[in-house]
Design a protein around this motif. Structure first.
Motif, PDB file in Angstrom:
ATOM      1  N   ALA A   1       0.834  -1.207   0.000  1.00  0.00           N
ATOM      2  CA  ALA A   1       0.000   0.000   0.000  1.00  0.00           C
ATOM      3  C   ALA A   1       0.870   1.260   0.000  1.00  0.00           C
ATOM      4  CB  ALA A   1      -0.934  -0.004   1.209  1.00  0.00           C
ATOM      5  N   SER A   2       1.945   1.241   0.770  1.00  0.00           N
ATOM      6  CA  SER A   2       2.853   2.394   0.804  1.00  0.00           C
ATOM      7  C   SER A   2       3.521   2.611  -0.546  1.00  0.00           C
ATOM      8  CB  SER A   2       3.919   2.204   1.883  1.00  0.00           C
ATOM      9  OG  SER A   2       3.340   2.209   3.155  1.00  0.00           O
ATOM     10  N   MET A   3       3.945   1.538  -1.175  1.00  0.00           N
ATOM     11  CA  MET A   3       4.585   1.669  -2.487  1.00  0.00           C
ATOM     12  C   MET A   3       3.589   2.167  -3.531  1.00  0.00           C
ATOM     13  SD  MET A   3       7.692   1.212  -2.025  1.00  0.00           S
ATOM     14  CE  MET A   3       8.196   1.275  -3.723  1.00  0.00           C
ATOM     15  N   ARG A   4       2.349   1.757  -3.424  1.00  0.00           N
ATOM     16  CA  ARG A   4       1.330   2.272  -4.353  1.00  0.00           C
ATOM     17  C   ARG A   4       1.120   3.766  -4.139  1.00  0.00           C
ATOM     18  NH1 ARG A   4      -2.592  -2.900  -3.890  1.00  0.00           N
ATOM     19  NH2 ARG A   4      -1.626  -4.094  -5.562  1.00  0.00           N
ATOM     20  N   GLN A   5       1.119   4.187  -2.873  1.00  0.00           N
ATOM     21  CA  GLN A   5       0.967   5.611  -2.573  1.00  0.00           C
ATOM     22  C   GLN A   5       2.149   6.403  -3.126  1.00  0.00           C
ATOM     23  OE1 GLN A   5      -1.570   7.371  -1.355  1.00  0.00           O
ATOM     24  NE2 GLN A   5      -0.348   9.196  -1.684  1.00  0.00           N
ATOM     25  N   VAL A   6       3.348   5.876  -2.955  1.00  0.00           N
ATOM     26  CA  VAL A   6       4.540   6.534  -3.495  1.00  0.00           C
ATOM     27  C   VAL A   6       4.429   6.633  -5.014  1.00  0.00           C
ATOM     28  CG1 VAL A   6       7.018   6.219  -3.896  1.00  0.00           C
ATOM     29  CG2 VAL A   6       6.089   5.968  -1.603  1.00  0.00           C
ATOM     30  N   SER A   7       3.984   5.566  -5.638  1.00  0.00           N
ATOM     31  CA  SER A   7       3.838   5.557  -7.093  1.00  0.00           C
ATOM     32  C   SER A   7       2.827   6.611  -7.546  1.00  0.00           C
ATOM     33  CB  SER A   7       3.408   4.168  -7.554  1.00  0.00           C
ATOM     34  OG  SER A   7       3.248   4.133  -8.941  1.00  0.00           O
ATOM     35  N   ARG A   8       1.708   6.719  -6.825  1.00  0.00           N
ATOM     36  CA  ARG A   8       0.703   7.739  -7.171  1.00  0.00           C
ATOM     37  C   ARG A   8       1.263   9.142  -6.968  1.00  0.00           C
ATOM     38  NH1 ARG A   8      -2.898   3.958  -4.890  1.00  0.00           N
ATOM     39  NH2 ARG A   8      -2.716   4.896  -2.841  1.00  0.00           N
ATOM     40  N   THR A   9       2.018   9.332  -5.894  1.00  0.00           N
ATOM     41  CA  THR A   9       2.590  10.645  -5.602  1.00  0.00           C
ATOM     42  C   THR A   9       3.582  11.061  -6.683  1.00  0.00           C
ATOM     43  OG1 THR A   9       2.350  10.284  -3.227  1.00  0.00           O
ATOM     44  CG2 THR A   9       3.899  11.980  -3.902  1.00  0.00           C
TER      45      THR A   9
ATOM     46  N   PRO B   1       2.914   9.508 -13.302  1.00  0.00           N
ATOM     47  CA  PRO B   1       3.340   8.622 -14.383  1.00  0.00           C
ATOM     48  C   PRO B   1       4.776   8.869 -14.844  1.00  0.00           C
ATOM     49  CG  PRO B   1       1.707  10.201 -15.161  1.00  0.00           C
ATOM     50  CD  PRO B   1       1.801  10.361 -13.679  1.00  0.00           C
ATOM     51  N   ALA B   2       5.289  10.073 -14.607  1.00  0.00           N
ATOM     52  CA  ALA B   2       6.663  10.384 -15.011  1.00  0.00           C
ATOM     53  C   ALA B   2       7.682   9.895 -13.982  1.00  0.00           C
ATOM     54  CB  ALA B   2       6.825  11.882 -15.222  1.00  0.00           C
ATOM     55  N   ARG B   3       7.199   9.342 -12.866  1.00  0.00           N
ATOM     56  CA  ARG B   3       8.068   8.859 -11.779  1.00  0.00           C
ATOM     57  C   ARG B   3       9.014   9.966 -11.310  1.00  0.00           C
ATOM     58  NH1 ARG B   3       4.538   5.700 -11.138  1.00  0.00           N
ATOM     59  NH2 ARG B   3       4.602   3.530 -11.673  1.00  0.00           N
ATOM     60  N   ASP B   4       8.426  11.125 -11.032  1.00  0.00           N
ATOM     61  CA  ASP B   4       9.175  12.304 -10.612  1.00  0.00           C
ATOM     62  C   ASP B   4       9.525  12.200  -9.129  1.00  0.00           C
ATOM     63  OD1 ASP B   4      10.285  14.771 -10.209  1.00  0.00           O
ATOM     64  OD2 ASP B   4       8.508  15.910 -10.809  1.00  0.00           O
ATOM     65  N   VAL B   5      10.781  11.924  -8.835  1.00  0.00           N
ATOM     66  CA  VAL B   5      11.251  11.748  -7.459  1.00  0.00           C
ATOM     67  C   VAL B   5      11.112  13.045  -6.661  1.00  0.00           C
ATOM     68  CG1 VAL B   5      13.260  11.130  -6.049  1.00  0.00           C
ATOM     69  CG2 VAL B   5      12.836   9.939  -8.166  1.00  0.00           C
ATOM     70  N   ASP B   6      11.183  14.181  -7.332  1.00  0.00           N
ATOM     71  CA  ASP B   6      11.082  15.463  -6.635  1.00  0.00           C
ATOM     72  C   ASP B   6       9.710  15.691  -6.003  1.00  0.00           C
ATOM     73  OD1 ASP B   6      13.702  16.174  -7.142  1.00  0.00           O
ATOM     74  OD2 ASP B   6      13.196  17.114  -9.062  1.00  0.00           O
ATOM     75  N   LYS B   7       8.724  14.908  -6.395  1.00  0.00           N
ATOM     76  CA  LYS B   7       7.398  15.046  -5.799  1.00  0.00           C
ATOM     77  C   LYS B   7       7.279  14.323  -4.460  1.00  0.00           C
ATOM     78  CE  LYS B   7       4.796  15.821 -10.021  1.00  0.00           C
ATOM     79  NZ  LYS B   7       3.701  15.343 -10.863  1.00  0.00           N
ATOM     80  N   LEU B   8       8.240  13.480  -4.152  1.00  0.00           N
ATOM     81  CA  LEU B   8       8.210  12.768  -2.874  1.00  0.00           C
ATOM     82  C   LEU B   8       8.623  13.698  -1.749  1.00  0.00           C
ATOM     83  CD1 LEU B   8       9.851   9.385  -3.881  1.00  0.00           C
ATOM     84  CD2 LEU B   8       7.425   9.915  -3.653  1.00  0.00           C
ATOM     85  N   ALA B   9       8.111  13.445  -0.574  1.00  0.00           N
ATOM     86  CA  ALA B   9       8.457  14.268   0.586  1.00  0.00           C
ATOM     87  C   ALA B   9       9.923  14.075   0.953  1.00  0.00           C
ATOM     88  CB  ALA B   9       7.579  13.886   1.770  1.00  0.00           C
ATOM     89  N   TYR B  10      10.558  15.160   1.335  1.00  0.00           N
ATOM     90  CA  TYR B  10      11.944  15.075   1.784  1.00  0.00           C
ATOM     91  C   TYR B  10      11.997  14.471   3.181  1.00  0.00           C
ATOM     92  CZ  TYR B  10      13.143  18.153  -2.087  1.00  0.00           C
ATOM     93  OH  TYR B  10      13.321  18.685  -3.328  1.00  0.00           O
TER      94      TYR B  10
END
Length: 117
Positions: free
Chosen positions: A54-62, A65-74
């Motif tokens: 579930a966490s990995m799915r949330q990370v994927s949604r965050t 589709p471009a898999r933009d790492v900068d959108k993840l929380a620091y």
């Protein structure tokens, strides 16, 4: 391993029929850790795996589709950056606390602009 074994033909179905062992190196000597399988441990592992998925799915949604790492929380603390594979390119690696605050400010501004539309 018990989850895998239960789906394999010819192996026992009951978690109690397994012994889980881990061998590790600690302070210059080998350490063996063992535990008998149990239904409780089996259920806990299933929950843990479900939470990880579930966490990995949330990370994927965050990330989108471009898999933009900068959108993840620091990271909230510097020590979490030490083993991060993205630490060399991360904009928050030098000061994760400040970067996180800036990131949250941008997110608040984006959500306000979306509400105004």
């Amino acid at each position: 391993m018990i989850l895998w074994a239960q789906e394999s033909e010819g192996l026992p179905n009951s978690p109690r029929k397994y012994k889980i062992s881990r061998l590790g190196w600690n302070d210059g000597h080998w350490v063996l850790w063992s535990q008998h399988g149990s239904v409780k441990a089996y259920n806990e592992v299933k929950k843990l795996i479900a939470n990880d998925v579930a966490s990995m799915r949330q990370v994927s949604r965050t990330m989108g589709p471009a898999r933009d790492v900068d959108k993840l929380a620091y990271a909230q603390q510097m020590w979490r950056c030490r083993k991060c594979p993205y630490r060399w390119t991360c904009q928050g690696a030098s000061n994760p606390i400040r970067a996180r605050l800036e990131q949250e400010a941008v997110e608040v501004e984006n959500s306000r602009s979306q509400l105004a539309e």
